[in-house]
Design a protein around this motif. Structure first.
Motif, PDB file in Angstrom:
ATOM      1  N   ASN A   1       3.925  -1.697  14.653  1.00  0.00           N
ATOM      2  CA  ASN A   1       5.121  -0.879  14.458  1.00  0.00           C
ATOM      3  C   ASN A   1       5.145  -0.267  13.066  1.00  0.00           C
ATOM      4  N   ALA A   2       4.747  -1.040  12.075  1.00  0.00           N
ATOM      5  CA  ALA A   2       4.735  -0.529  10.700  1.00  0.00           C
ATOM      6  C   ALA A   2       3.701   0.572  10.527  1.00  0.00           C
ATOM      7  N   LEU A   3       2.551   0.413  11.154  1.00  0.00           N
ATOM      8  CA  LEU A   3       1.473   1.391  10.989  1.00  0.00           C
ATOM      9  C   LEU A   3       1.587   2.589  11.930  1.00  0.00           C
ATOM     10  N   ALA A   4       2.510   2.517  12.879  1.00  0.00           N
ATOM     11  CA  ALA A   4       2.645   3.598  13.866  1.00  0.00           C
ATOM     12  C   ALA A   4       3.193   4.881  13.249  1.00  0.00           C
ATOM     13  N   GLU A   5       3.882   4.774  12.122  1.00  0.00           N
ATOM     14  CA  GLU A   5       4.457   5.957  11.488  1.00  0.00           C
ATOM     15  C   GLU A   5       3.421   6.549  10.536  1.00  0.00           C
ATOM     16  N   LEU A   6       3.200   7.852  10.630  1.00  0.00           N
ATOM     17  CA  LEU A   6       2.118   8.514   9.903  1.00  0.00           C
ATOM     18  C   LEU A   6       2.209   8.324   8.394  1.00  0.00           C
ATOM     19  N   ASN A   7       3.382   8.460   7.797  1.00  0.00           N
ATOM     20  CA  ASN A   7       3.485   8.314   6.350  1.00  0.00           C
ATOM     21  C   ASN A   7       3.147   6.902   5.897  1.00  0.00           C
ATOM     22  N   ARG A   8       3.506   5.902   6.687  1.00  0.00           N
ATOM     23  CA  ARG A   8       3.162   4.522   6.322  1.00  0.00           C
ATOM     24  C   ARG A   8       1.650   4.299   6.427  1.00  0.00           C
ATOM     25  N   LEU A   9       1.040   4.888   7.430  1.00  0.00           N
ATOM     26  CA  LEU A   9      -0.412   4.795   7.555  1.00  0.00           C
ATOM     27  C   LEU A   9      -1.088   5.483   6.371  1.00  0.00           C
ATOM     28  N   ARG A  10      -0.555   6.614   5.963  1.00  0.00           N
ATOM     29  CA  ARG A  10      -1.101   7.335   4.806  1.00  0.00           C
ATOM     30  C   ARG A  10      -0.921   6.527   3.520  1.00  0.00           C
TER      31      ARG A  10
ATOM     32  N   GLU B   1       8.187  -5.593   4.455  1.00  0.00           N
ATOM     33  CA  GLU B   1       8.792  -6.499   5.437  1.00  0.00           C
ATOM     34  C   GLU B   1       7.794  -6.923   6.506  1.00  0.00           C
ATOM     35  N   ALA B   2       6.837  -6.043   6.814  1.00  0.00           N
ATOM     36  CA  ALA B   2       5.799  -6.371   7.791  1.00  0.00           C
ATOM     37  C   ALA B   2       4.706  -7.242   7.181  1.00  0.00           C
ATOM     38  N   GLY B   3       4.762  -7.449   5.878  1.00  0.00           N
ATOM     39  CA  GLY B   3       3.763  -8.282   5.211  1.00  0.00           C
ATOM     40  C   GLY B   3       2.456  -7.580   4.932  1.00  0.00           C
ATOM     41  N   LEU B   4       2.439  -6.246   5.020  1.00  0.00           N
ATOM     42  CA  LEU B   4       1.203  -5.503   4.811  1.00  0.00           C
ATOM     43  C   LEU B   4       0.949  -5.174   3.351  1.00  0.00           C
ATOM     44  N   VAL B   5       2.011  -5.125   2.560  1.00  0.00           N
ATOM     45  CA  VAL B   5       1.868  -4.868   1.124  1.00  0.00           C
ATOM     46  C   VAL B   5       2.633  -5.939   0.357  1.00  0.00           C
ATOM     47  N   GLU B   6       2.320  -6.038  -0.925  1.00  0.00           N
ATOM     48  CA  GLU B   6       3.057  -6.910  -1.816  1.00  0.00           C
ATOM     49  C   GLU B   6       3.322  -6.147  -3.109  1.00  0.00           C
ATOM     50  N   VAL B   7       4.298  -6.637  -3.862  1.00  0.00           N
ATOM     51  CA  VAL B   7       4.692  -5.984  -5.103  1.00  0.00           C
ATOM     52  C   VAL B   7       4.268  -6.857  -6.270  1.00  0.00           C
ATOM     53  N   GLN B   8       3.701  -6.216  -7.283  1.00  0.00           N
ATOM     54  CA  GLN B   8       3.362  -6.914  -8.522  1.00  0.00           C
ATOM     55  C   GLN B   8       4.124  -6.245  -9.655  1.00  0.00           C
ATOM     56  N   ALA B   9       4.854  -7.031 -10.414  1.00  0.00           N
ATOM     57  CA  ALA B   9       5.558  -6.497 -11.572  1.00  0.00           C
ATOM     58  C   ALA B   9       4.615  -6.529 -12.775  1.00  0.00           C
ATOM     59  N   VAL B  10       4.402  -5.353 -13.360  1.00  0.00           N
ATOM     60  CA  VAL B  10       3.582  -5.232 -14.556  1.00  0.00           C
ATOM     61  C   VAL B  10       4.436  -4.500 -15.589  1.00  0.00           C
ATOM     62  N   ALA B  11       4.849  -5.240 -16.612  1.00  0.00           N
ATOM     63  CA  ALA B  11       5.797  -4.717 -17.612  1.00  0.00           C
ATOM     64  C   ALA B  11       7.039  -4.234 -16.869  1.00  0.00           C
TER      65      ALA B  11
END
Length: 109
Positions: free
Chosen positions: A7-16, A51-61
Protein backbone atom coordinates in the motif's frame (compact mmCIF):
# COMPACT_ATOMS: atom_id res chain seq x y z
CA UNK A 1 3.89 -10.51 3.42
CA UNK A 2 2.23 -7.47 4.96
CA UNK A 3 -0.05 -5.38 2.70
CA UNK A 4 1.24 -2.24 4.40
CA UNK A 5 4.41 -2.35 2.29
CA UNK A 6 2.47 -2.73 -0.94
CA UNK A 7 0.00 0.00 0.00
CA UNK A 8 2.82 2.40 0.82
CA UNK A 9 4.67 1.68 -2.42
CA UNK A 10 1.54 1.74 -4.60
CA UNK A 11 1.58 5.54 -4.78
CA UNK A 12 3.98 6.86 -7.43
CA UNK A 13 5.49 9.69 -5.38
CA UNK A 14 6.27 7.33 -2.49
CA UNK A 15 7.91 4.90 -4.89
CA UNK A 16 9.95 7.78 -6.32
CA UNK A 17 10.98 8.77 -2.78
CA UNK A 18 12.24 5.22 -2.19
CA UNK A 19 14.21 5.44 -5.43
CA UNK A 20 15.76 8.75 -4.32
CA UNK A 21 16.67 7.28 -0.94
CA UNK A 22 18.57 4.45 -2.63
CA UNK A 23 21.37 7.01 -3.06
CA UNK A 24 21.48 7.67 0.69
CA UNK A 25 19.79 9.71 3.43
CA UNK A 26 17.99 12.92 2.45
CA UNK A 27 16.09 15.69 4.18
CA UNK A 28 12.46 16.49 3.41
CA UNK A 29 13.67 19.54 1.49
CA UNK A 30 16.05 17.46 -0.61
CA UNK A 31 13.26 15.01 -1.40
CA UNK A 32 10.77 17.74 -2.23
CA UNK A 33 13.29 19.41 -4.56
CA UNK A 34 14.25 16.10 -6.17
CA UNK A 35 10.62 15.27 -6.98
CA UNK A 36 9.32 18.77 -7.66
CA UNK A 37 6.92 18.60 -4.71
CA UNK A 38 6.12 21.08 -1.99
CA UNK A 39 7.56 20.19 1.42
CA UNK A 40 4.16 19.45 3.00
CA UNK A 41 3.44 16.94 0.21
CA UNK A 42 6.84 15.28 0.66
CA UNK A 43 6.30 15.17 4.44
CA UNK A 44 2.91 13.51 3.99
CA UNK A 45 4.41 10.79 1.78
CA UNK A 46 7.34 10.31 4.15
CA UNK A 47 4.91 9.88 7.05
CA UNK A 48 3.21 7.01 5.21
CA UNK A 49 6.58 5.39 4.44
CA UNK A 50 7.63 5.87 8.06
CA UNK A 51 4.41 4.31 9.40
CA UNK A 52 4.89 1.38 7.02
CA UNK A 53 8.38 0.87 8.43
CA UNK A 54 10.09 1.45 5.09
CA UNK A 55 12.08 4.50 6.17
CA UNK A 56 13.55 5.78 9.40
CA UNK A 57 14.54 9.24 10.60
CA UNK A 58 17.97 10.20 11.86
CA UNK A 59 18.46 13.49 13.65
CA UNK A 60 21.75 15.13 12.69
CA UNK A 61 22.22 18.49 14.42
CA UNK A 62 19.03 20.38 13.52
CA UNK A 63 18.28 18.30 10.43
CA UNK A 64 16.10 15.25 10.09
CA UNK A 65 17.46 12.82 7.51
CA UNK A 66 15.29 10.05 6.10
CA UNK A 67 16.84 6.78 5.04
CA UNK A 68 15.60 3.42 3.87
CA UNK A 69 15.27 0.50 6.24
CA UNK A 70 16.66 -2.62 4.60
CA UNK A 71 14.61 -5.23 6.47
CA UNK A 72 11.23 -4.62 4.77
CA UNK A 73 12.86 -4.70 1.35
CA UNK A 74 14.69 -7.92 2.18
CA UNK A 75 11.37 -9.41 3.29
CA UNK A 76 9.78 -8.26 0.02
CA UNK A 77 12.64 -9.77 -1.96
CA UNK A 78 12.22 -13.12 -0.15
CA UNK A 79 8.49 -13.09 -0.87
CA UNK A 80 9.12 -12.32 -4.55
CA UNK A 81 11.68 -15.12 -4.81
CA UNK A 82 8.93 -17.75 -4.93
CA UNK A 83 7.41 -15.99 -7.92
CA UNK A 84 10.78 -15.61 -9.62
CA UNK A 85 11.24 -19.37 -9.67
CA UNK A 86 7.80 -19.85 -11.23
CA UNK A 87 8.57 -17.27 -13.92
CA UNK A 88 12.05 -18.72 -14.50
CA UNK A 89 10.49 -22.13 -15.15
CA UNK A 90 7.93 -20.66 -17.53
CA UNK A 91 10.51 -18.59 -19.39
CA UNK A 92 12.82 -21.62 -19.67
CA UNK A 93 9.93 -23.66 -21.10
CA UNK A 94 9.18 -20.87 -23.59
CA UNK A 95 12.84 -20.67 -24.59
CA UNK A 96 12.95 -24.45 -25.16
CA UNK A 97 9.75 -24.31 -27.22
CA UNK A 98 11.06 -21.46 -29.37
CA UNK A 99 14.35 -23.28 -29.87
CA UNK A 100 12.45 -26.40 -31.05
CA UNK A 101 10.45 -24.27 -33.50
CA UNK A 102 13.65 -22.69 -34.80
CA UNK A 103 15.32 -26.08 -35.21
CA UNK A 104 12.24 -27.45 -36.96
CA UNK A 105 12.19 -24.47 -39.32
CA UNK A 106 15.93 -24.84 -40.08
CA UNK A 107 15.47 -28.56 -40.84
CA UNK A 108 12.69 -27.76 -43.33
CA UNK A 109 14.88 -25.31 -45.27
Amino acid sequence: MDNTTFNALAELNRLRIVELLLEGPLTVGDIADGLGLRQPQASKHLRVLLEAGLVEVQAVANRRNYKLRLEPFQELDSWLETYRSVWDERLDALENYLQKLKNKQNNQN
